[in-house]
Structures are given as structure tokens and as C-alpha cells.
Scaffold this motif. Structure first.
Motif, PDB file in Angstrom:
ATOM      1  N   HIS A  87       3.986   5.905  -5.243  1.00 59.48           N
ATOM      2  CA  HIS A  87       4.143   5.956  -6.694  1.00 59.48           C
ATOM      3  C   HIS A  87       3.043   6.813  -7.316  1.00 59.48           C
ATOM      4  O   HIS A  87       3.281   7.614  -8.206  1.00 59.48           O
ATOM      5  CB  HIS A  87       4.125   4.544  -7.287  1.00 59.48           C
ATOM      6  CG  HIS A  87       4.117   4.528  -8.783  1.00 59.48           C
ATOM      7  ND1 HIS A  87       5.192   4.923  -9.516  1.00 59.48           N
ATOM      8  CD2 HIS A  87       3.134   4.194  -9.668  1.00 59.48           C
ATOM      9  CE1 HIS A  87       4.897   4.827 -10.807  1.00 59.48           C
ATOM     10  NE2 HIS A  87       3.646   4.378 -10.917  1.00 59.48           N
ATOM     11  N   ARG A  88       1.829   6.651  -6.817  1.00 53.97           N
ATOM     12  CA  ARG A  88       0.695   7.410  -7.331  1.00 53.97           C
ATOM     13  C   ARG A  88       0.874   8.903  -7.044  1.00 53.97           C
ATOM     14  O   ARG A  88       0.574   9.745  -7.876  1.00 53.97           O
ATOM     15  CB  ARG A  88      -0.570   6.882  -6.677  1.00 53.97           C
ATOM     16  CG  ARG A  88      -1.808   7.300  -7.360  1.00 53.97           C
ATOM     17  CD  ARG A  88      -2.980   6.517  -6.835  1.00 53.97           C
ATOM     18  NE  ARG A  88      -4.166   7.339  -7.014  1.00 53.97           N
ATOM     19  CZ  ARG A  88      -5.285   7.134  -6.429  1.00 53.97           C
ATOM     20  NH1 ARG A  88      -5.416   6.123  -5.599  1.00 53.97           N
ATOM     21  NH2 ARG A  88      -6.302   7.902  -6.646  1.00 53.97           N
ATOM     22  N   SER A  89       1.389   9.222  -5.871  1.00 51.86           N
ATOM     23  CA  SER A  89       1.629  10.617  -5.500  1.00 51.86           C
ATOM     24  C   SER A  89       2.703  11.244  -6.404  1.00 51.86           C
ATOM     25  O   SER A  89       2.541  12.368  -6.885  1.00 51.86           O
ATOM     26  CB  SER A  89       2.067  10.696  -4.040  1.00 51.86           C
ATOM     27  OG  SER A  89       2.489  11.985  -3.721  1.00 51.86           O
ATOM     28  N   ILE A  90       3.775  10.530  -6.645  1.00 55.37           N
ATOM     29  CA  ILE A  90       4.850  11.023  -7.518  1.00 55.37           C
ATOM     30  C   ILE A  90       4.330  11.199  -8.941  1.00 55.37           C
ATOM     31  O   ILE A  90       4.598  12.204  -9.595  1.00 55.37           O
ATOM     32  CB  ILE A  90       6.071  10.075  -7.476  1.00 55.37           C
ATOM     33  CG1 ILE A  90       6.737  10.151  -6.111  1.00 55.37           C
ATOM     34  CG2 ILE A  90       7.064  10.414  -8.581  1.00 55.37           C
ATOM     35  CD1 ILE A  90       7.807   9.098  -5.886  1.00 55.37           C
ATOM     36  N   ILE A 132       4.220  14.667 -11.148  1.00 56.54           N
ATOM     37  CA  ILE A 132       4.844  14.775 -12.479  1.00 56.54           C
ATOM     38  C   ILE A 132       3.818  15.247 -13.498  1.00 56.54           C
ATOM     39  O   ILE A 132       4.077  16.135 -14.299  1.00 56.54           O
ATOM     40  CB  ILE A 132       5.479  13.432 -12.892  1.00 56.54           C
ATOM     41  CG1 ILE A 132       6.707  13.141 -12.025  1.00 56.54           C
ATOM     42  CG2 ILE A 132       5.849  13.443 -14.369  1.00 56.54           C
ATOM     43  CD1 ILE A 132       7.286  11.754 -12.208  1.00 56.54           C
ATOM     44  N   ALA A 133       2.624  14.670 -13.451  1.00 56.24           N
ATOM     45  CA  ALA A 133       1.575  15.070 -14.392  1.00 56.24           C
ATOM     46  C   ALA A 133       1.191  16.533 -14.181  1.00 56.24           C
ATOM     47  O   ALA A 133       0.999  17.283 -15.141  1.00 56.24           O
ATOM     48  CB  ALA A 133       0.348  14.179 -14.230  1.00 56.24           C
ATOM     49  N   ALA A 134       1.105  16.971 -12.929  1.00 57.61           N
ATOM     50  CA  ALA A 134       0.774  18.374 -12.647  1.00 57.61           C
ATOM     51  C   ALA A 134       1.880  19.284 -13.152  1.00 57.61           C
ATOM     52  O   ALA A 134       1.615  20.359 -13.704  1.00 57.61           O
ATOM     53  CB  ALA A 134       0.559  18.574 -11.155  1.00 57.61           C
ATOM     54  N   CYS A 181       0.834  -1.205   0.000  1.00 57.71           N
ATOM     55  CA  CYS A 181       0.000   0.000   0.000  1.00 57.71           C
ATOM     56  C   CYS A 181       0.868   1.254   0.000  1.00 57.71           C
ATOM     57  O   CYS A 181       0.589   2.221  -0.731  1.00 57.71           O
ATOM     58  CB  CYS A 181      -0.934   0.007   1.206  1.00 57.71           C
ATOM     59  SG  CYS A 181      -2.267  -1.200   1.090  1.00 57.71           S
ATOM     60  N   PHE A 182       1.903   1.265   0.815  1.00 59.66           N
ATOM     61  CA  PHE A 182       2.803   2.416   0.884  1.00 59.66           C
ATOM     62  C   PHE A 182       3.440   2.681  -0.477  1.00 59.66           C
ATOM     63  O   PHE A 182       3.434   3.811  -0.971  1.00 59.66           O
ATOM     64  CB  PHE A 182       3.886   2.174   1.946  1.00 59.66           C
ATOM     65  CG  PHE A 182       4.911   3.268   1.988  1.00 59.66           C
ATOM     66  CD1 PHE A 182       4.649   4.475   2.610  1.00 59.66           C
ATOM     67  CD2 PHE A 182       6.149   3.092   1.383  1.00 59.66           C
ATOM     68  CE1 PHE A 182       5.599   5.481   2.650  1.00 59.66           C
ATOM     69  CE2 PHE A 182       7.110   4.092   1.408  1.00 59.66           C
ATOM     70  CZ  PHE A 182       6.824   5.291   2.041  1.00 59.66           C
ATOM     71  N   VAL A 183       3.985   1.636  -1.104  1.00 63.37           N
ATOM     72  CA  VAL A 183       4.631   1.789  -2.411  1.00 63.37           C
ATOM     73  C   VAL A 183       3.619   2.252  -3.451  1.00 63.37           C
ATOM     74  O   VAL A 183       3.899   3.154  -4.246  1.00 63.37           O
ATOM     75  CB  VAL A 183       5.313   0.471  -2.843  1.00 63.37           C
ATOM     76  CG1 VAL A 183       5.754   0.524  -4.300  1.00 63.37           C
ATOM     77  CG2 VAL A 183       6.486   0.169  -1.931  1.00 63.37           C
ATOM     78  N   TYR A 184       2.432   1.693  -3.444  1.00 64.83           N
ATOM     79  CA  TYR A 184       1.402   2.058  -4.418  1.00 64.83           C
ATOM     80  C   TYR A 184       1.038   3.538  -4.284  1.00 64.83           C
ATOM     81  O   TYR A 184       1.015   4.276  -5.265  1.00 64.83           O
ATOM     82  CB  TYR A 184       0.160   1.172  -4.232  1.00 64.83           C
ATOM     83  CG  TYR A 184      -1.009   1.618  -5.070  1.00 64.83           C
ATOM     84  CD1 TYR A 184      -1.051   1.352  -6.435  1.00 64.83           C
ATOM     85  CD2 TYR A 184      -2.072   2.328  -4.500  1.00 64.83           C
ATOM     86  CE1 TYR A 184      -2.112   1.767  -7.208  1.00 64.83           C
ATOM     87  CE2 TYR A 184      -3.137   2.746  -5.265  1.00 64.83           C
ATOM     88  CZ  TYR A 184      -3.155   2.469  -6.622  1.00 64.83           C
ATOM     89  OH  TYR A 184      -4.216   2.887  -7.384  1.00 64.83           O
TER      90      TYR A 184
END
Length: 140
Positions: free
Chosen positions: A27-30, A34-36, A21-24
Motif C-alpha cells: 500500500h505504501r509503495s502504491i 501515485i504521489a510521484a 507487513c506485505f499489505v502495509y
């Protein structure tokens, strides 16, 4: 013994799920940052106006006073002993050009190149009065 085994397996399973969960979410936050960043970079690029040369035209530059230095190498106005663009000392028989409003002088060759790309004095950054400015544009 069975209870101890189940406790270890259960704790390991809970830790593994926590790490996943932490890794997921990390990764989603990063990925969202990047998209922003890409969206804001695209927006910044699209908000910039068309690039145009903001220098002066040849007739305006030629209208500025040009003089050949004598043996004294004395310049009119608030000027030093060297050209602020190329940092070379003024010598007798050299041609200098002076900007009318501020009376700063430079080697004619140096200031001509500068004024083709910029519409302000390289020393004080004052722009010539509107009567002296004819802005060039690269856009048709």
C-alpha cells in the motif's frame, strides 16, 4: 499436545504478521507512486507555456493567391483533384487559395479556417517564410 498447539499458533501468528507487513508495504509503495505521478503531472502542467493561437492573421491569409477554377479545374503546382482538408473534389467555378512557398492549393474556405489555427501547410507542414508570417496571440 501443547507443543503442537503452540507450533500452530506460532506459525499462524508469524504468517499473519507477514501478511500485514506485505499489505502495509505494498500500500505504501502504491501510495508513493501515485504521489510521484501527481507531482510529475503538476510539474508538466506548470512547465507548459501559455497557450497561444499560432495561426496566421487575416491580412497574411488574404495575401495568398486566390483563384476561381475554370472548366478544366486545373490547379497550379503539385495538387491533386480533391481538397486535402475536406476531401471533396474541386469543381469548376469554386474558389481555391494557394500557399506561396509550396504551391499547394485548397478550397479557400477550408484553408482559411486551417490557417487561422495553424501556420503551416496541411500537406507538407512547411511554414510560410518569415515575410508572410504574422503570428496571432491570445495573450494581452
Amino acid at each position: 499436545m501443547r507443543i503442537l498447539s503452540l507450533s500452530i499458533v506460532g506459525a499462524s501468528l508469524i504468517c499473519a504478521i507477514g501478511v500485514i507487513c506485505f499489505v502495509y508495504f505494498k500500500h505504501r509503495s502504491i501510495a508513493s507512486r501515485i504521489a510521484a505521478g501527481q507531482r510529475s503531472a503538476t510539474a508538466a502542467i506548470s512547465l507548459q507555456p501559455d497557450m497561444a493561437t499560432t495561426g496566421l492573421d487575416e491580412s497574411t491569409i488574404e495575401s495568398y493567391q486566390k483563384l476561381v477554377l475554370g472548366e478544366s479545374r486545373r490547379l497550379p503546382g503539385p495538387n491533386g483533384e480533391c481538397c486535402s482538408i475536406c476531401l471533396s473534389d474541386y469543381n469548376s467555378k469554386e474558389t481555391v487559395r494557394c500557399i506561396p512557398e509550396c504551391r499547394h492549393c485548397f478550397h479557400a474556405e477550408c484553408i482559411d479556417k486551417w490557417l487561422h489555427m495553424n501556420s503551416s501547410c496541411p500537406l507538407c507542414r512547411n511554414s510560410p517564410s518569415p515575410s508572410h508570417v504574422h503570428v496571432m496571440s491570445t495573450n494581452p
